[in-house]
Design a protein around this motif. Structure first.
Motif, mmCIF file in Angstrom:
data_model
loop_
_atom_site.group_PDB
_atom_site.id
_atom_site.type_symbol
_atom_site.label_atom_id
_atom_site.label_comp_id
_atom_site.label_asym_id
_atom_site.label_seq_id
_atom_site.Cartn_x
_atom_site.Cartn_y
_atom_site.Cartn_z
ATOM 1 N N GLN A 117 -11.234 -8.982 -3.140
ATOM 2 C CA GLN A 117 -11.138 -9.124 -1.689
ATOM 3 C C GLN A 117 -10.424 -7.914 -1.098
ATOM 4 O O GLN A 117 -9.612 -7.264 -1.765
ATOM 5 C CB GLN A 117 -10.372 -10.408 -1.321
ATOM 6 C CG GLN A 117 -11.096 -11.687 -1.741
ATOM 7 C CD GLN A 117 -10.264 -12.909 -1.437
ATOM 8 O OE1 GLN A 117 -9.105 -12.990 -1.822
ATOM 9 N NE2 GLN A 117 -10.872 -13.867 -0.746
ATOM 10 N N HIS A 118 -10.708 -7.639 0.159
ATOM 11 C CA HIS A 118 -10.054 -6.511 0.813
ATOM 12 C C HIS A 118 -10.167 -6.689 2.327
ATOM 13 O O HIS A 118 -10.787 -7.619 2.840
ATOM 14 C CB HIS A 118 -10.712 -5.190 0.381
ATOM 15 C CG HIS A 118 -12.081 -4.996 0.973
ATOM 16 N ND1 HIS A 118 -12.310 -4.300 2.126
ATOM 17 C CD2 HIS A 118 -13.304 -5.427 0.550
ATOM 18 C CE1 HIS A 118 -13.596 -4.286 2.410
ATOM 19 N NE2 HIS A 118 -14.238 -4.964 1.456
ATOM 20 N N GLY A 119 -9.527 -5.758 3.051
ATOM 21 C CA GLY A 119 -9.648 -5.728 4.493
ATOM 22 C C GLY A 119 -8.696 -6.665 5.216
ATOM 23 O O GLY A 119 -7.716 -7.166 4.661
ATOM 24 N N CYS B 27 4.179 -10.242 3.660
ATOM 25 C CA CYS B 27 2.997 -9.394 3.413
ATOM 26 C C CYS B 27 3.263 -8.365 2.317
ATOM 27 O O CYS B 27 2.826 -7.213 2.405
ATOM 28 C CB CYS B 27 2.544 -8.692 4.686
ATOM 29 S SG CYS B 27 2.123 -9.806 6.031
ATOM 30 N N GLU B 28 4.009 -8.767 1.300
ATOM 31 C CA GLU B 28 4.303 -7.826 0.225
ATOM 32 C C GLU B 28 3.211 -7.795 -0.850
ATOM 33 O O GLU B 28 3.206 -6.916 -1.709
ATOM 34 C CB GLU B 28 5.650 -8.179 -0.429
ATOM 35 C CG GLU B 28 5.646 -9.414 -1.326
ATOM 36 C CD GLU B 28 5.764 -10.721 -0.560
ATOM 37 O OE1 GLU B 28 5.962 -11.762 -1.181
ATOM 38 O OE2 GLU B 28 5.659 -10.665 0.697
ATOM 39 N N GLU B 29 2.246 -8.726 -0.810
ATOM 40 C CA GLU B 29 1.222 -8.804 -1.851
ATOM 41 C C GLU B 29 -0.084 -8.183 -1.368
ATOM 42 O O GLU B 29 -0.526 -8.462 -0.252
ATOM 43 C CB GLU B 29 0.977 -10.263 -2.239
ATOM 44 C CG GLU B 29 2.211 -10.987 -2.753
ATOM 45 C CD GLU B 29 1.917 -12.455 -3.031
ATOM 46 O OE1 GLU B 29 0.740 -12.844 -2.908
ATOM 47 O OE2 GLU B 29 2.856 -13.184 -3.348
ATOM 48 N N PRO B 30 -0.726 -7.369 -2.207
ATOM 49 C CA PRO B 30 -2.064 -6.875 -1.860
ATOM 50 C C PRO B 30 -3.086 -7.998 -1.959
ATOM 51 O O PRO B 30 -2.809 -9.072 -2.492
ATOM 52 C CB PRO B 30 -2.325 -5.786 -2.898
ATOM 53 C CG PRO B 30 -1.467 -6.167 -4.058
ATOM 54 C CD PRO B 30 -0.239 -6.834 -3.499
ATOM 55 N N HIS C 292 -7.840 -2.582 -2.103
ATOM 56 C CA HIS C 292 -7.512 -3.771 -1.316
ATOM 57 C C HIS C 292 -7.503 -3.492 0.184
ATOM 58 O O HIS C 292 -7.595 -4.421 0.984
ATOM 59 C CB HIS C 292 -6.153 -4.339 -1.750
ATOM 60 C CG HIS C 292 -5.010 -3.384 -1.571
ATOM 61 N ND1 HIS C 292 -4.805 -2.308 -2.409
ATOM 62 C CD2 HIS C 292 -4.019 -3.331 -0.645
ATOM 63 C CE1 HIS C 292 -3.731 -1.641 -2.024
ATOM 64 N NE2 HIS C 292 -3.236 -2.244 -0.958
ATOM 65 N N VAL C 293 -7.407 -2.212 0.584
ATOM 66 C CA VAL C 293 -7.396 -1.894 2.009
ATOM 67 C C VAL C 293 -8.777 -1.447 2.484
ATOM 68 O O VAL C 293 -9.355 -2.016 3.402
ATOM 69 C CB VAL C 293 -6.346 -0.804 2.326
ATOM 70 C CG1 VAL C 293 -6.389 -0.436 3.809
ATOM 71 C CG2 VAL C 293 -4.952 -1.280 1.944
ATOM 72 N N LEU D 157 1.978 -10.731 10.689
ATOM 73 C CA LEU D 157 0.541 -10.488 10.751
ATOM 74 C C LEU D 157 0.274 -9.302 9.848
ATOM 75 O O LEU D 157 0.602 -8.164 10.169
ATOM 76 C CB LEU D 157 0.102 -10.189 12.179
ATOM 77 C CG LEU D 157 -1.367 -9.768 12.341
ATOM 78 C CD1 LEU D 157 -2.296 -10.894 11.902
ATOM 79 C CD2 LEU D 157 -1.654 -9.380 13.776
ATOM 80 N N CYS D 158 -0.312 -9.587 8.683
ATOM 81 C CA CYS D 158 -0.447 -8.559 7.660
ATOM 82 C C CYS D 158 -1.430 -7.488 8.084
ATOM 83 O O CYS D 158 -2.432 -7.750 8.749
ATOM 84 C CB CYS D 158 -0.906 -9.184 6.337
ATOM 85 S SG CYS D 158 0.310 -10.318 5.638
ATOM 86 N N ALA D 159 -1.123 -6.267 7.647
ATOM 87 C CA ALA D 159 -2.068 -5.171 7.829
ATOM 88 C C ALA D 159 -3.248 -5.387 6.890
ATOM 89 O O ALA D 159 -3.149 -6.127 5.903
ATOM 90 C CB ALA D 159 -1.367 -3.856 7.540
#
Length: 311
Positions: free
Chosen positions: A246-248, A238-241, A265-266, A208-210
């Motif tokens: 897109q973000h979040g 989950c190694e890719e931004p 991206h975050v 479950l990606c951050a």
């Protein structure tokens, strides 16, 4: 006068059949009773006979002797049968004799157990039924399957010991706990491969990606969704931004920067190209020309000065 004998009996046993007690009389399963039996004996008795004797008389021809008779008795013997009584030991009803013991008898063989009383089996742990031939149902364990299992989260319990066999992703005495952080799977022995602050599913190991990171999405099975109350997990690490624009969380939010600006991206924070600046006055933030920002800034300074002069 002759000596008279009074009749009398004398019993002489020629044979005696005695019961040999092989059973232990202290055994609570041994019962006793009186029984009759016949024995052959030689008995004595007074047997009568005609006894001749002489007395004096006037018979000159017989030299003054006369003959007389009388009944006398002598001891004689004969065979007879006597009824005797003795105490006989035998196994109580429902028991049978083996050696010096009386053991219980079960009509049906105790398949996975032993016969402890007439027609009563004591089952081994994990077995039940009258003849101990039925395995315990999934929620029970122990002798005669009388103990209820305490396992949780779909775990099965050992029908003999009651120990819980946890399903993948769970641990603890009753399988009540999820795997510890960064572990998943059977016996919680596998390490998660998730990166960038992602958490992995305790059962499948899926990440479950951050917020701000992604991978290829896939749907999980309905039971897992119902249990976790989540809808999408990332199958990779989950190694890719997030992709550009897109973000979040799950990269579901679209960037609002515009005019060639890129967003983090975050957080979604805008990074504008040269000559452009973030205009945060009205959300969402956008990239606008720098001179527009300066004009608005000058107008705000003027407004501030005018308000101070009026004070």
């Amino acid at each position: 006068m002759g000596v008279g004998f009074s009749p009398r009996l004398t019993l002489l046993c020629l044979g005696f059949v005695s019961g040999v007690r092989t059973l232990n009389p202290d055994d609570p399963n041994v019962c006793s009773h009186w029984e009759s039996y016949a024995v052959t004996v030689q008995e004595s008795y007074a047997h009568p006979f005609d006894q001749v004797y002489y007395t004096r008389c006037t018979d000159i021809l017989n030299w003054f002797k006369c003959t007389k008779h009388r009944i006398s008795y002598k001891t004689a013997y004969r065979r007879g049968v006597r009824t005797m009584y003795r105490r006989r030991s035998q196994c109580c009803p429902g028991f049978y004799e083996t050696g010096e013991l009386c053991v219980p008898l079960c009509t049906e063989e105790c398949v996975h157990g032993r016969c402890v009383s007439p027609d009563t089996c004591q089952c081994e742990p994990g077995w039940g039924g009258l003849d101990c031939s039925s395995g315990c149902e999934s929620d029970f364990w122990g002798p005669h399957c009388t103990n209820r299992c305490q396992c949780r989260n779909g775990a099965k319990c050992n029908p003999i010991t009651g120990a819980c066999v946890c399903t993948d992703g769970f641990q603890g005495w009753r399988c009540e706990e999820h795997c510890h952080h960064n572990l998943y799977g059977k016996d919680c022995m596998q390490e998660c491969q998730c990166l960038n602050g992602a958490t992995c599913h305790h059962q499948s190991g899926e990440c479950l990606c951050a917020p701000g990171y992604t991978g290829s999405f896939q749907h999980l099975s309905p039971p897992v969704l119902l249990q976790m109350k989540m809808f999408l997990f990332v199958s990779c690490s989950c190694e890719e931004p997030c992709p550009p624009g897109q973000h979040g969380s799950m990269c579901e939010q679209r960037c609002s920067c515009q005019n060639g600006g890129t967003c983090h991206h975050v957080t979604g924070e805008c990074h504008c190209p040269p000559g452009w600046m973030v205009w945060p006055r009205t959300p969402p933030p956008r990239c606008r020309p720098s001179e527009t920002f300066s004009l608005h800034q000058t107008e705000e300074i003027r407004a501030t000065r005018n308000s101070m002069e009026h004070l």
